[in-house]
Write an enzyme that holds these catalytic residues in place. Structure first.
Site, PDB file in Angstrom:
ATOM      1  N   SER A  47       0.820  -1.214   0.000  1.00 32.46           N
ATOM      2  CA  SER A  47       0.000   0.000   0.000  1.00 32.46           C
ATOM      3  C   SER A  47       0.849   1.256   0.000  1.00 32.46           C
ATOM      4  O   SER A  47       0.330   2.359   0.153  1.00 32.46           O
ATOM      5  CB  SER A  47      -0.928   0.015   1.219  1.00 32.46           C
ATOM      6  N   HIS A  94     -40.243  24.980  -7.065  1.00 29.66           N
ATOM      7  CA  HIS A  94     -40.471  24.121  -8.254  1.00 29.66           C
ATOM      8  C   HIS A  94     -39.840  24.720  -9.508  1.00 29.66           C
ATOM      9  O   HIS A  94     -40.304  24.466 -10.622  1.00 29.66           O
ATOM     10  CB  HIS A  94     -41.963  23.888  -8.506  1.00 29.66           C
ATOM     11  N   SER A 139     -14.407  26.299 -26.019  1.00 33.61           N
ATOM     12  CA  SER A 139     -14.674  25.063 -26.740  1.00 33.61           C
ATOM     13  C   SER A 139     -13.618  24.882 -27.827  1.00 33.61           C
ATOM     14  O   SER A 139     -13.177  25.855 -28.437  1.00 33.61           O
ATOM     15  CB  SER A 139     -16.060  25.137 -27.378  1.00 33.61           C
ATOM     16  N   LYS A 148     -17.902  29.974 -27.549  1.00 31.77           N
ATOM     17  CA  LYS A 148     -18.330  29.409 -26.266  1.00 31.77           C
ATOM     18  C   LYS A 148     -17.507  29.884 -25.080  1.00 31.77           C
ATOM     19  O   LYS A 148     -16.306  30.080 -25.176  1.00 31.77           O
ATOM     20  CB  LYS A 148     -18.247  27.870 -26.311  1.00 31.77           C
ATOM     21  N   GLU A 191     -19.721  23.582 -13.073  1.00 27.70           N
ATOM     22  CA  GLU A 191     -20.154  22.216 -13.400  1.00 27.70           C
ATOM     23  C   GLU A 191     -19.410  21.188 -12.546  1.00 27.70           C
ATOM     24  O   GLU A 191     -19.985  20.203 -12.077  1.00 27.70           O
ATOM     25  CB  GLU A 191     -19.909  21.928 -14.888  1.00 27.70           C
TER      26      GLU A 191
END
Ligand code: ARG
Length: 461
Positions: free
Chosen positions: A26, A159, A281, A287, A294
């Site tokens: 480990s 809502h 992008s 973009k 996110e």
């Protein structure tokens, strides 16, 4: 078979198979606990000397050797060997190379089982302290933005439908409250879950020397030693408590991330995120993507998985130590790393976010968000609330049919709703927000007192 003597080699005729070594070792994961392992070993060695188990001379040699091992780790000159199963083995092996038999005496009255349980708590304590501070930094930035936007109104939603106008300061303040609770949860982890030292529990049954577990506990900054040696080496409750607190924090951060993603969309347009926290992008030149928001939304999935993973690992394990426990660090370190990266990025993104107050104000021009205020007005004129609700509902229906807002209802519509005799109030988003004077509400004074209290609390951390 892989080379090198093993800590436990005496009972074995041959060395371990390489395939087993790869499964069992480990070091790649737990090497990051080298500092904690050295700190724990130092405390143990000092205690063995004061308890008369080790000679002062051996104690001195061990401490000097540990200092040299520490320097090697710090300088990056420490060389691991194939036979180093884990960080505990590596430190002891190197110590013994440096100081000989004194190094071989360090493990007197100690097992890797209580050693690893101690090291991981020490590691976690640092992480919780660091991340508690990072939660504070995030809360301060949210409060800075909130203070700038006490006068900014936006629709509040239920809502995801426009419901009543609220102050942006109030909306951001809601996240501050979540962070205050998160910080409290982190505090409980350091004050309660991390209070007891497992060192001295031995492999499982305690140790056969007159050791002083109070001394090592205090030396290592714990409040007291753990009460039961079996429990000491078998439990990972502190890790589970941390992962639970981390997962809840990530849920909050995820909701904030989702709102920022929505708000940054052209459809909503409530926020402009700075270039420094967005990306472009590779194909679409126009973009600007809210990646940081996110990822804030996304990370919860990993951290919740870490929490569930650890609990799944612990469930059904018989007492006391089992090798399964070695896997605990995958979950712990993943969550620690995730938050270490996420919290500063989110703080930076929010600090540089520009809220589009005009868009928010325009969204507040929605003609129906004052419906409850109108009903409240009727109640103050003596109407039962349920009747007022019904009448205003009828007026909304009539206005909707004609495509106008409540403020533009005509005399006929007002009469049909049964409101002809009532002096109707001015319906503005500002008046609506100002009317919410209940404690915790969105009136200016209530929001200000909320921010002052929250700032004072965060400043105490
Ligand atoms: N690397 C181990 C772990 O992380 C240390 C404990 C090993 N103990 C043992 N009895 N083999 O849990």
């Amino acid at each position: 078979m892989s080379d090198g003597p093993r800590l436990w080699g005496g009972r074995f005729t041959g060395g371990p198979a390489e395939a087993f070594d790869r499964l069992n070792a480990s070091l790649a994961v737990d090497a990051r606990m080298w500092a904690q392992d050295i700190v724990g070993s130092r405390a143990h060695a000092r205690m063995l000397v004061t308890s008369g188990v080790l000679s002062a001379e051996d104690g001195r040699a061990i401490l000097e050797g540990l200092a040299r091992v520490e320097t090697e780790f710090r300088d990056g000159t420490f060389v691991a060997q194939d036979s180093d199963e884990d960080i505990h083995t590596a430190v002891e092996r190197r110590l013994t190379e440096l100081v000989g038999d004194a190094g071989r005496r360090l493990h007197t009255g100690r097992s890797r089982n209580d050693q690893v349980a101690t090291d991981v708590l020490l590691y976690l304590r640092d992480a919780v302290d660091r991340q508690g501070a990072a939660i504070g930094a995030l809360a301060h930035v949210l409060l800075d933005q909130a203070e700038r936007h006490v006068d900014t109104l936006l629709p509040g939603y239920t809502h995801l439908q426009r419901a009543q106008p609220v102050r942006l300061a109030h909306h951001l303040g809601a996240y501050v409250q979540m962070l205050i609770r998160d910080h409290r949860r982190f505090g409980r982890v350091s004050d309660d879950s991390l209070a007891e030292s497992p060192l001295g529990a031995g492999a499982l049954a305690g140790v056969g020397f007159t050791i002083d577990r109070d001394q090592t506990a205090v030396d290592l900054g714990f409040a007291r030693p753990t009460a039961n040696s079996l429990d000491s080496v078998a439990t990972r409750d502190a890790l589970a408590d941390y992962l639970h607190a981390a997962a809840t924090l990530c849920v909050h951060v995820s909701r904030l991330g989702e709102e920022l993603v929505l708000w940054a969309s052209e459809e909503v347009g409530f926020v402009e995120l700075s270039d420094a926290f967005t990306s472009g992008s590779s194909m679409l030149p126009q973009k600007k993507n809210p990646d940081a928001a996110e990822l804030a939304r996304a990370k919860v999935s990993r951290v919740v998985a870490d929490y569930v993973g650890l609990q799944g690992l612990l469930a059904k394990l018989p007492l006391a130590y089992n090798k399964d426990l070695q896997e605990d660090k995958h979950f712990l370190f993943d969550a620690v790393d995730t938050l270490d990266v996420l919290l500063p990025a989110l703080t930076g993104m929010l600090g540089e976010a520009r809220f589009c107050t005009e868009r928010m104000a325009a969204a507040c021009q929605d003609g129906y968000m004052a419906a409850t205020d109108l009903a409240d007005h009727l109640v103050r004129a003596g109407w039962p609330f349920r009747r007022a609700h019904e009448a205003v509902g009828q007026l909304v229906r009539a206005c909707l049919a004609r495509g106008v807002g409540l403020a533009d209802a005509n005399a006929a519509e007002i009469a049909t709703a049964g409101l002809a005799d009532i002096a109707l109030p001015q319906l503005s988003a500002e008046a609506s927000a100002e009317a919410k004077i209940s404690f915790g509400g969105t009136s200016r004074a209530r929001v200000r007192e909320q921010l002052i209290a929250a700032r004072a609390e965060v400043a105490r951390w």
